[in-house]
Design a protein around this motif. Structure first.
Motif, PDB file in Angstrom:
ATOM      1  N   ALA A 115     195.465  40.649 129.785  1.00  0.00           N
ATOM      2  CA  ALA A 115     194.115  41.211 129.851  1.00  0.00           C
ATOM      3  C   ALA A 115     193.998  42.581 129.214  1.00  0.00           C
ATOM      4  N   LEU A 116     195.074  43.399 129.296  1.00  0.00           N
ATOM      5  CA  LEU A 116     194.954  44.793 128.883  1.00  0.00           C
ATOM      6  C   LEU A 116     195.806  45.161 127.679  1.00  0.00           C
ATOM      7  N   GLY A 117     196.747  44.329 127.309  1.00  0.00           N
ATOM      8  CA  GLY A 117     197.482  44.629 126.089  1.00  0.00           C
ATOM      9  C   GLY A 117     198.979  44.760 126.284  1.00  0.00           C
ATOM     10  N   GLU A 118     199.682  45.006 125.163  1.00  0.00           N
ATOM     11  CA  GLU A 118     201.137  44.986 125.151  1.00  0.00           C
ATOM     12  C   GLU A 118     201.771  46.158 125.896  1.00  0.00           C
ATOM     13  N   SER A 119     201.035  47.244 126.162  1.00  0.00           N
ATOM     14  CA  SER A 119     201.606  48.368 126.905  1.00  0.00           C
ATOM     15  C   SER A 119     202.017  47.953 128.314  1.00  0.00           C
ATOM     16  N   TRP A 120     201.384  46.916 128.818  1.00  0.00           N
ATOM     17  CA  TRP A 120     201.649  46.473 130.189  1.00  0.00           C
ATOM     18  C   TRP A 120     202.857  45.549 130.283  1.00  0.00           C
ATOM     19  N   LEU A 121     203.447  45.220 129.140  1.00  0.00           N
ATOM     20  CA  LEU A 121     204.671  44.411 129.174  1.00  0.00           C
ATOM     21  C   LEU A 121     205.823  45.168 129.847  1.00  0.00           C
ATOM     22  N   THR A 122     205.688  46.494 129.948  1.00  0.00           N
ATOM     23  CA  THR A 122     206.721  47.304 130.623  1.00  0.00           C
ATOM     24  C   THR A 122     206.939  46.849 132.059  1.00  0.00           C
ATOM     25  N   LEU A 123     205.908  46.289 132.664  1.00  0.00           N
ATOM     26  CA  LEU A 123     206.025  45.864 134.064  1.00  0.00           C
ATOM     27  C   LEU A 123     207.093  44.787 134.250  1.00  0.00           C
ATOM     28  N   PHE A 124     207.410  44.054 133.197  1.00  0.00           N
ATOM     29  CA  PHE A 124     208.423  43.009 133.332  1.00  0.00           C
ATOM     30  C   PHE A 124     209.823  43.603 133.549  1.00  0.00           C
ATOM     31  N   THR A 125     210.043  44.811 133.070  1.00  0.00           N
ATOM     32  CA  THR A 125     211.341  45.455 133.324  1.00  0.00           C
ATOM     33  C   THR A 125     211.530  45.692 134.811  1.00  0.00           C
ATOM     34  N   TYR A 126     210.491  46.160 135.482  1.00  0.00           N
ATOM     35  CA  TYR A 126     210.561  46.358 136.935  1.00  0.00           C
ATOM     36  C   TYR A 126     210.770  45.023 137.644  1.00  0.00           C
ATOM     37  N   THR A 127     210.087  43.996 137.166  1.00  0.00           N
ATOM     38  CA  THR A 127     210.236  42.677 137.789  1.00  0.00           C
ATOM     39  C   THR A 127     211.661  42.164 137.648  1.00  0.00           C
ATOM     40  N   SER A 128     212.263  42.377 136.488  1.00  0.00           N
ATOM     41  CA  SER A 128     213.637  41.933 136.267  1.00  0.00           C
ATOM     42  C   SER A 128     214.609  42.658 137.198  1.00  0.00           C
ATOM     43  N   VAL A 129     214.465  43.969 137.317  1.00  0.00           N
ATOM     44  CA  VAL A 129     215.357  44.749 138.186  1.00  0.00           C
ATOM     45  C   VAL A 129     215.192  44.321 139.640  1.00  0.00           C
ATOM     46  N   CYS A 130     213.944  44.144 140.074  1.00  0.00           N
ATOM     47  CA  CYS A 130     213.710  43.761 141.468  1.00  0.00           C
ATOM     48  C   CYS A 130     214.217  42.345 141.750  1.00  0.00           C
ATOM     49  N   ALA A 131     214.157  41.473 140.764  1.00  0.00           N
ATOM     50  CA  ALA A 131     214.709  40.123 140.951  1.00  0.00           C
ATOM     51  C   ALA A 131     216.206  40.192 141.175  1.00  0.00           C
ATOM     52  N   ALA A 132     216.882  41.081 140.443  1.00  0.00           N
ATOM     53  CA  ALA A 132     218.329  41.235 140.623  1.00  0.00           C
ATOM     54  C   ALA A 132     218.663  41.755 142.004  1.00  0.00           C
ATOM     55  N   ILE A 133     217.780  42.564 142.576  1.00  0.00           N
ATOM     56  CA  ILE A 133     218.047  43.161 143.881  1.00  0.00           C
ATOM     57  C   ILE A 133     217.717  42.204 145.016  1.00  0.00           C
ATOM     58  N   VAL A 134     216.571  41.538 144.904  1.00  0.00           N
ATOM     59  CA  VAL A 134     216.047  40.768 146.035  1.00  0.00           C
ATOM     60  C   VAL A 134     216.702  39.393 146.142  1.00  0.00           C
ATOM     61  N   LEU A 135     216.872  38.710 145.014  1.00  0.00           N
ATOM     62  CA  LEU A 135     217.380  37.339 145.077  1.00  0.00           C
ATOM     63  C   LEU A 135     218.864  37.331 145.413  1.00  0.00           C
ATOM     64  N   PRO A 136     219.299  36.432 146.273  1.00  0.00           N
ATOM     65  CA  PRO A 136     220.702  36.442 146.722  1.00  0.00           C
ATOM     66  C   PRO A 136     221.639  35.775 145.717  1.00  0.00           C
TER      67      PRO A 136
END
Length: 410
Positions: A115-136
């Motif tokens: 919806a807002l553009g490629e600048s928001w693709l940065t959010l996927f980095t946070y998602t990747s890090v949190c997936a590594a932490i949360v998933l067993p």
């Protein structure tokens, strides 16, 4: 991370309380709200990379409604990101609750990127890090790959340029894999701490068994002898042989006194600390406080002329000094422990010196710990010196005990 501690006092009193020093480290359990706030503060530092979406909202290229919606989505994303810190430290929560923030973060990353553009693709980095932490277990690795794959799909379908895909894609996968490695390291550290605690427990149990065996060996024969002589004394008294009965009573008294002396000796040896044991305990305590230990390897060796009583007093000195560093050495990063010898007018002495690089002694006088240590040293002919270290920085504790002459009289 170390929190500010009270001003340095040359002694310790009481137990660690809410105002005492405490240390957080990766994987450390959170016991207080203050510790949780510190972890949240450290986690918030990484929110600086959200500057790209924030900058995108301030350029004016979106409609007011889109800008408001983007700001709300970014706030919810940040709240979900920080909530994972709280959720990870609440082990009683059900499993689905732990994964909801991660799913919400992924959904916001996808929606805002389209919806807002490629600048928001940065959010996927946070998602990747949190997936590594949360998933067993191995699911963490799959979560990192899934987040990176989702990023690639969204980036390509939203027609992001190649430079942006590379600039964000690499941190997305590498940061996730790095966090997986950190999680493995944390798990290993936790297992090592548990193993160390188990070894200490087994050592204490073994020492208790040794004491029980010693007491059994010391008292079993003596009490049996006392029982037999008491029975014989009773028979002699019944037979009117007062002199023989008095002799048996004297023997009973002698056996009882000797048994008492043996028990005191055994208990004293059980309670007396040793330099190698105290050095190991110091290493553990200082490591937990993120203080480097520079220890003289000769501390673990037998020193000629150093008697058991003198060695025990030096062990008390080492324990007291390290406790002072841990509890009152705010900001200390290094503690040096050295054992040496010195010649004085009245003979040869062993010198144990403990120096840290903390703020140094405060204005208060010596407390009960140092006073008691000084008394212990005086009982064996030693002495205690305390004060600031080199150039007035840090705290120095110097314990001196006499060395016994060798067989040649040296």
């Amino acid at each position: 991370m170390q929190t500010p501690a009270p001003a340095r006092h040359p002694d310790h009193t009481g137990e660690d309380g809410p105002d005492g020093r405490w240390t957080t480290y990766p994987g450390a359990p959170v016991d207080t709200k203050r510790q949780l706030l510190v972890k949240l503060a450290w986690t918030s530092v990484w929110a600086l990379y959200l500057a790209y979406p924030v900058q995108d909202l301030t350029t004016g290229q979106h409609t007011p409604a889109a800008s408001v919606a983007g700001a709300v989505a970014l706030a919810v994303f940040l709240a979900a990101y920080l909530s994972l810190v709280v959720i990870r430290n609440r082990p009683g929560l059900p499993q689905p609750t732990r994964y909801l923030p991660l799913g919400l973060m992924a959904a916001i990353a996808v929606t805002t990127s389209y919806a807002l553009g490629e600048s928001w693709l940065t959010l996927f980095t946070y998602t990747s890090v949190c997936a590594a932490i949360v998933l067993p277990g191995r699911f963490g690795f799959l979560g990192v790959l899934a987040s990176t794959g989702l990023f690639a799909v969204v980036g390509l379908t939203s027609h992001a340029d190649a430079e942006t895909l590379i600039a964000i894609g690499l941190p997305c996968v590498l940061a996730g894999l790095a966090m997986l490695g950190m999680q493995r390291l944390v798990a290993t550290m936790r297992e090592l701490r548990e193993a160390r605690a188990a070894v200490a427990h087994l050592a204490a149990s073994e020492e208790r068994l040794r004491l029980a065996r010693d007491l059994h060996d010391l008292l079993g024969h003596s009490l049996s002898l006392i029982a037999i002589k008491s029975e014989l004394t009773g028979r002699l008294m019944d037979a009117g042989k007062a002199e023989d009965a008095r002799t048996q009573v004297a023997d009973i008294e002698q056996v009882a006194r000797q048994s008492l002396a043996d028990v005191r000796s055994a208990v004293s040896g059980f309670r007396r600390p040793t330099l190698p044991v105290e050095l190991a305990a110091a290493r553990t305590a200082l490591a937990a406080s993120q203080i480097e230990l520079d220890a003289d390897p000769r501390l673990a060796e037998d020193r000629p002329g150093l008697g058991a009583e003198e060695s025990g007093v030096l062990a008390w000195a080492l324990r007291e000094a390290v406790t002072n560093v841990v509890r009152h050495g705010a900001g200390a990063t290094r503690c040096a422990v050295h054992l040496d010898e010195t010649w004085e007018e009245d003979g040869r002495y062993a010198v144990l010196e403990i120096v840290d690089n903390g703020p140094g002694p405060g204005k208060s006088g010596a407390g009960n710990g140092l006073s008691g240590l000084s008394e212990r040293l005086e009982l064996v002919g030693g002495r205690l010196q305390t004060g600031p270290a080199n150039r007035g920085k840090g705290f120095r504790l110097r314990a001196t005990v006499p060395l016994r002459p060798g067989p040649s009289g040296q």
